[in-house]
Design a protein around this motif. Structure first.
Motif, PDB file in Angstrom:
ATOM      1  N   SER A 283      64.235  31.254 -10.740  1.00 37.68           N
ATOM      2  CA  SER A 283      63.878  29.941 -10.179  1.00 37.68           C
ATOM      3  C   SER A 283      63.506  30.022  -8.706  1.00 37.68           C
ATOM      4  N   ASN A 284      64.068  31.002  -7.999  1.00 41.55           N
ATOM      5  CA  ASN A 284      63.836  31.109  -6.555  1.00 41.55           C
ATOM      6  C   ASN A 284      62.664  32.032  -6.177  1.00 41.55           C
TER       7      ASN A 284
ATOM      8  N   ILE B  42      59.574  30.094  -4.923  1.00 39.13           N
ATOM      9  CA  ILE B  42      59.814  29.522  -3.590  1.00 39.13           C
ATOM     10  C   ILE B  42      59.591  30.584  -2.521  1.00 39.13           C
TER      11      ILE B  42
ATOM     12  N   ARG C  37      59.448  23.559  -6.176  1.00 37.08           N
ATOM     13  CA  ARG C  37      59.327  24.933  -5.665  1.00 37.08           C
ATOM     14  C   ARG C  37      58.219  25.036  -4.613  1.00 37.08           C
TER      15      ARG C  37
ATOM     16  N   GLU D   6      55.654  32.076 -11.148  1.00 36.81           N
ATOM     17  CA  GLU D   6      56.312  31.514 -12.335  1.00 36.81           C
ATOM     18  C   GLU D   6      55.870  32.244 -13.602  1.00 36.81           C
TER      19      GLU D   6
ATOM     20  N   SER E 245      52.607  30.195  -6.264  1.00 35.45           N
ATOM     21  CA  SER E 245      53.845  29.724  -6.909  1.00 35.45           C
ATOM     22  C   SER E 245      53.727  29.792  -8.425  1.00 35.45           C
TER      23      SER E 245
END
Length: 257
Positions: free
Chosen positions: A123-124, A127, A68, A199, A195
């Protein structure tokens, strides 16, 4: 050769002594507070870290977070360089992008994370946040690097009708490189922070931030500190790898010249 080896050894020894100093400070804090929930023992944290590295799930988590960060960094570098070049060459594009970059810089990361949770899958989200937070750093430095190119050199190249590729390689590139290097190293550190923060809130299936959130929920300070150490180690490792790659690229370029 021997002189450089001695210098490297001294540098390595100094870093090791600094590391021991801060571990000692940590241990003293632990002994003063004497409550694991606030400050766990460094020995307990390192033991936990030793347990984690032998688990398959640990490496799946680490590589997922690395992926990521790398994707977010690549996107920020590509878009930052492209739009940085366009903005430095065209004042209208600069005037158009500058307010956006200023808005991104001044807006709290948490606001973007919450918005991204609506737009993207869990999950994105990291990113996107990594890209969004690192883009202004790359863009600003690329613009500054191009604007600070020696105008006299450009005028001389124009008078003597020097090949555009040579102008780019010998005038623009050396001017931009220090700005780009500083920007990327700064963005790497920031990229890891934002990041992992993303998360923590988005809870992807595999992610360091997910484990940090779980440790916080269960008040597991040892796990919390262990995963935080993982983030610090990975961030330092990435910065060192990037710095070494740049040094080898410069050395190779000098050899070609």
């Amino acid at each position: 050769m021997r002189v450089s080896t001695i210098k490297d050894r001294k540098k390595g020894l100094n870093k090791f002594l600094v590391f021991l100093f801060w571990i000692a400070v940590w241990q003293i804090l632990y002994l003063i507070i004497q409550r694991d929930i606030y400050v766990p023992s460094p020995f307990d944290v390192f033991n936990r870290l030793n347990e984690l590295i032998f688990m398959l799930s640990f490496w799946e988590t680490v590589f997922s977070s690395i992926y990521r960060v790398i994707m977010g960094m690549l996107l920020s570098i590509v878009f930052g360089v492209v739009f940085g070049i366009l903005a430095s060459l065209n004042s209208y594009i600069f005037d158009l992008l500058n307010p956006l970059v200023s808005a991104i810089k001044s807006t709290p990361v948490i606001s973007f994370i919450i918005i991204a949770l609506i737009w993207f899958s869990s999950s994105n989200v990291p990113i996107f946040i990594c890209f969004l937070m690192c883009f202004p750093i790359i863009w600003t430095n690329v613009v500054e690097g191009i604007r600070n190119v020696d105008k006299k050199l450009l005028e001389m190249a124009d008078v003597y009708r020097v090949n555009r590729w040579l102008v780019l390689r010998e005038i623009y590139l050396p001017s931009i490189t220090p700005y780009f290097t500083a920007a990327t190293i700064t963005a790497l550190g920031l990229g890891w922070k934002v990041s992992v923060a993303a998360e923590v809130l988005s809870h992807p299936r595999n992610g360091i931030g997910t484990h940090l959130y779980s440790a916080k929920v269960y008040l597991d300070s040892v796990d919390l500190f262990a995963w935080t150490l993982v983030v610090i180690i990975l961030s330092i490792l990435f910065e060192n790898i990037f710095s070494r790659l740049l040094r080898s690229a410069r050395k190779h370029r000098k050899e070609l010249v």
